[in-house]
Enzyme design. Structure first.
Site, short mmCIF file in Angstrom:
data_model
loop_
_atom_site.label_atom_id
_atom_site.label_comp_id
_atom_site.label_asym_id
_atom_site.label_seq_id
_atom_site.Cartn_x
_atom_site.Cartn_y
_atom_site.Cartn_z
N ASN A 42 0.85 -1.19 0.00
CA ASN A 42 0.00 0.00 0.00
C ASN A 42 0.88 1.24 0.00
O ASN A 42 1.98 1.27 0.59
CB ASN A 42 -1.03 0.00 1.14
CG ASN A 42 -0.46 -0.16 2.53
OD1 ASN A 42 0.58 -0.78 2.72
ND2 ASN A 42 -1.13 0.41 3.52
N ILE A 43 0.40 2.25 -0.71
CA ILE A 43 1.16 3.49 -0.89
C ILE A 43 0.21 4.64 -0.57
O ILE A 43 -0.68 4.95 -1.37
CB ILE A 43 1.69 3.62 -2.34
CG1 ILE A 43 2.52 2.39 -2.73
CG2 ILE A 43 2.51 4.90 -2.49
CD1 ILE A 43 2.89 2.32 -4.21
N GLU A 55 -2.90 -4.68 -3.10
CA GLU A 55 -3.38 -5.59 -4.14
C GLU A 55 -3.40 -4.91 -5.49
O GLU A 55 -2.99 -5.47 -6.51
CB GLU A 55 -4.79 -6.09 -3.80
CG GLU A 55 -4.89 -6.87 -2.51
CD GLU A 55 -5.15 -6.00 -1.29
OE1 GLU A 55 -4.67 -4.84 -1.25
OE2 GLU A 55 -5.84 -6.47 -0.37
N1 THU Z 1 -5.24 -1.56 2.47
C1 THU Z 1 -4.65 -2.37 1.54
O1 THU Z 1 -3.58 -2.05 1.02
N2 THU Z 1 -5.26 -3.52 1.23
C2 THU Z 1 -6.37 -4.01 1.84
O2 THU Z 1 -6.79 -5.11 1.53
C3 THU Z 1 -7.05 -3.21 2.86
C4 THU Z 1 -6.51 -1.85 3.09
C5 THU Z 1 -4.54 -0.32 2.86
C6 THU Z 1 -5.14 0.95 2.40
C7 THU Z 1 -4.60 1.92 3.44
O3 THU Z 1 -3.29 2.31 3.08
C8 THU Z 1 -4.51 1.09 4.70
O4 THU Z 1 -4.48 -0.26 4.27
C9 THU Z 1 -5.63 1.32 5.69
O5 THU Z 1 -6.86 1.18 5.07
#
Ligand code: THU
Length: 135
Positions: A42-43, A55
């Site tokens: 996640n970024i 994802e």
């Molecule tokens: N996030 C993801 O990267 N994938 C997920 O399946 C759920 C949420 C991230 C988005 C954000 O950066 C952080 O987690 C909190 O929601």
């Protein structure tokens, strides 16, 4: 590629997560039909909605390298310094995955560790989905 190896790679992806706002660090390892694997994290962004999930980062990483046939994804996520819990993909990520796979065969692996994980087909997580065949 066995499940444990893909999960291990998802943990590698998680190391690159940029999540200074939520402190929720997510990693993904996406297996393509040809056996190649693409990582994602996640970024986040100071303008919150501009952030991206792990994802989708992995899917865009793969597609930008010419891969369009996806087979499975392992996902790991949790708050910094806390025990891992299962991290199911958000609705937008489910839809993005849907574009490049057969949802009855594509496997989503939610892992707490290499040995503790759950597996679903994308169809189970996104039933009655809308995909390229519907257009
Ligand atoms: N996030 C993801 O990267 N994938 C997920 O399946 C759920 C949420 C991230 C988005 C954000 O950066 C952080 O987690 C909190 O929601």
């Amino acid at each position: 590629m066995d499940d444990g190896k893909l999960i291990e790679m998802a943990f590698q992806g998680r190391k690159r997560a940029y999540a200074p706002y939520s402190r929720f660090f997510v990693g993904a390892a996406l297996l393509c039909e040809d056996g190649s694997v693409f990582l994602g994290c996640n970024i986040e962004n100071a303008s919150y909605p501009a952030g991206n999930c792990a994802e989708r980062t992995a899917v865009f990483h793969a597609v930008s390298e010419g891969k369009r046939r996806l087979k499975a994804i392992a996902i790991v996520g949790g708050r910094e310094g806390q025990d891992m819990d299962y991290c199911p993909p958000c609705g937008i990520c489910r839809q993005v995955l849907r574009e490049f796979c057969d949802p009855s065969r594509f496997m989503v692996i939610l892992a707490k560790s290499k040995s503790e994980y759950q597996k679903f087909t994308l169809d189970q997580l996104l039933p009655h989905s809308f995909g390229p065949e519907n257009l």
